[in-house]
Design an enzyme around this catalytic site. Structure first.
Site, PDB file in Angstrom:
ATOM      1  N   GLN A 120       0.806  -1.292  -0.020  1.00 27.73           N
ATOM      2  CA  GLN A 120      -0.137   0.171  -0.197  1.00 27.73           C
ATOM      3  C   GLN A 120       0.990   1.231  -0.308  1.00 27.73           C
ATOM      4  OE1 GLN A 120      -2.785   1.861   0.556  1.00 27.73           O
ATOM      5  NE2 GLN A 120      -2.106   3.598   1.459  1.00 27.73           N
ATOM      6  N   ARG A 178       0.737   5.895  -0.568  1.00 31.59           N
ATOM      7  CA  ARG A 178       0.083   6.871  -1.002  1.00 31.59           C
ATOM      8  C   ARG A 178       1.286   8.054  -1.350  1.00 31.59           C
ATOM      9  NH1 ARG A 178      -0.023  10.371   3.740  1.00 31.59           N
ATOM     10  NH2 ARG A 178       0.087   9.184   5.617  1.00 31.59           N
ATOM     11  N   GLY A 230       4.624  -1.153   7.232  1.00 35.35           N
ATOM     12  CA  GLY A 230       6.228  -0.524   7.838  1.00 35.35           C
ATOM     13  C   GLY A 230       5.759   0.455   8.864  1.00 35.35           C
ATOM     14  N   ARG A 231       6.788   1.330   8.914  1.00 40.52           N
ATOM     15  CA  ARG A 231       6.541   2.206  10.256  1.00 40.52           C
ATOM     16  C   ARG A 231       5.657   3.147   9.568  1.00 40.52           C
ATOM     17  NH1 ARG A 231      10.478   6.535   9.174  1.00 40.52           N
ATOM     18  NH2 ARG A 231      10.962   6.541  11.423  1.00 40.52           N
ATOM     19  N   ASP A 232       4.795   3.864  10.857  1.00 35.40           N
ATOM     20  CA  ASP A 232       3.835   4.969  10.565  1.00 35.40           C
ATOM     21  C   ASP A 232       2.748   4.458   9.385  1.00 35.40           C
ATOM     22  OD1 ASP A 232       5.295   6.458  12.598  1.00 35.40           O
ATOM     23  OD2 ASP A 232       6.665   7.157  11.093  1.00 35.40           O
ATOM     24  N   HIS A 233       2.234   3.345   9.265  1.00 34.65           N
ATOM     25  CA  HIS A 233       1.399   2.873   8.291  1.00 34.65           C
ATOM     26  C   HIS A 233       0.243   3.651   8.407  1.00 34.65           C
ATOM     27  CE1 HIS A 233      -0.184   0.222   4.986  1.00 34.65           C
ATOM     28  NE2 HIS A 233      -1.108   0.654   5.732  1.00 34.65           N
ATOM     29  N   ALA A 234      -0.339   4.591   7.295  1.00 31.63           N
ATOM     30  CA  ALA A 234      -1.534   5.253   7.455  1.00 31.63           C
ATOM     31  C   ALA A 234      -1.538   6.310   8.497  1.00 31.63           C
ATOM     32  CB  ALA A 234      -2.706   4.380   7.275  1.00 31.63           C
TER      33      ALA A 234
END
Ligand SMILES: [Zn+2]
Length: 387
Positions: A194, A196, A288-292
């Protein structure tokens, strides 16, 4: 060879075709009509194509309450974020249970019909702190909920047109089509990524680590509504294409887009992103880190920790690939993570977001250990055009 089952067991399809569609359009012309917000339009598409399976419509009260409190639908199936239709109060006041309502996009074009089975108070005091873990109005997801009406309408939808303006139509594959593609390629295990943001070296590394474990890789950018300061989807798409064309094995990699509106709900959104991708037919999902996440509302690895609250094989059914922070290490001469490399931060090529933006605006490529030159060149053009 068999593909993973959709979430809840069956892939939903709420798109009406043929004579039934003609009849529905005729009926819709005589119904009360309601314009959907951008987020609701993306949600309508996600429901119609089965990406939100098992949802067949906007959530009713029992589902809304269960989702907010326990991350479960009334049926017990895991679902972490409400999918609500909450029009302006004066519009909701004119609609009653049992009614059928025509749903339109922002330009008054017909999308589908809602059968109202539920009309209930939109309990924002329940939704906001539970889903977003904050009540700060500056949080973009919280701000969206505050803007919504005080009443929710729930019920199944029948959709004629998922969107009148399908951006990236050739890459906008619904779950049935990605599943068909995986079957044709003979992939029974597929990892999804995923994103953005443009993909730089560190994320390229995650996707390739994942692909070492699976038959195929789905690069699955989100192209629904995002914050105004996120990089626009068309620029990102150009970056993904040039990266895939130059640096990925075409026989093992697919690029497709997902029309989901971001909620920025961090951990809960990581669960939503996983369940949606399961509907698209993937078996492994990269978190991963800080997803969304957004700002500093969530801890760096909260989106990984939330999966500990579930019996993952039973409740989620997807293998979660948890990755730590990665970057190029000058001593290792490779992309590494804090898990794999013994060297310190001084050996890493990890320019800050601000530094990267400055370089791009000045027409300079960030280091090639950080970003592929082809990707950097697209971002330079964009940064200079908006400067
Ligand atoms: Zn190292």
């Amino acid at each position: 060879m068999s593909l993973i089952a959709p979430h809840g067991g069956n892939l939903v399809n709420r798109v009406i075709e043929g004579v039934a569609a003609q009849n529905l359009a005729k009926e819709a012309a005589g119904l009360t009509a309601m314009a959907l917000s951008p987020r609701e339009q993306f949600d309508l598409e996600m429901i119609a194509i089965g990406a939100f399976s098992p949802l067949a419509g906007f959530q009713g009260e029992a589902d809304f309450t269960g989702v907010c409190k326990n991350m479960r639908l009334a049926s017990g199936v895991v679902w972490p974020i409400p999918v609500t239709l909450a029009p302006a109060n004066e519009i909701a006041a004119g609609i009653s249970k049992g009614q059928r309502v025509a749903l339109q996009d922002g330009k008054g074009r017909l999308l589908g019909v809602l059968t109202v089975t539920d009309k209930y108070h939109h309990d924002k005091k329940l939704e906001i702190p539970n889903v977003y873990r904050t009540e700060d109005e500056k949080h973009p997801g919280v701000a969206q909920v505050i803007k919504q009406g005080e009443t929710c309408l729930g019920g199944p939808i029948d959709v004629l047109t998922t969107t009148h303006e399908p951006e990236f139509a050739e890459h906008r594959l619904p779950p049935a089509a990605t599943r068909q593609a995986f079957a044709q390629k003979g992939w029974s295990t597929v990892a999804a990524f995923q994103t953005r943001n443009p993909i730089h070296r560190s994320h390229e590394y995650l996707t390739k680590c994942a692909l070492e474990m699976t038959d195929g890789l789905l690069i699955h950018p989100l192209v629904g509504e995002t914050k105004s300061d996120d990089i626009p989807a068309d620029i990102r798409m150009a970056c993904y294409k040039v990266l895939v064309d130059n640096y990925y094995n075409a026989s093992r990699t697919m690029l497709s887009v997902m029309p989901l509106a971001m909620r920025y709900a961090g951990p809960r959104e990581a669960v939503l992103h996983t369940l949606i991708r399961k509907n698209y037919g993937i078996t492994h999902f990269i978190v991963g880190r800080d997803h969304a996440g957004v700002g500093t509302y969530y801890g760096t690895y909260d989106a990984q920790k939330i999966f500990d609250q579930f019996d993952v094989p039973k409740d989620i059914g997807v293998t979660i690939l948890k990755f730590e922070h990665t970057a190029w290490c000058k001593k290792c001469a490779a992309v590494v993570s804090t898990k794999t490399c013994p060297h310190g931060p001084e050996d890493k090529v990890s320019p800050s977001g601000t530094k990267v933006r400055e370089l791009l605006k000045a027409g300079q490529r960030p280091p090639s250990e950080f970003s592929r030159p082809e990707v950097a060149d697209i971002l330079i053009k964009w940064a200079q055009a908006v400067a």
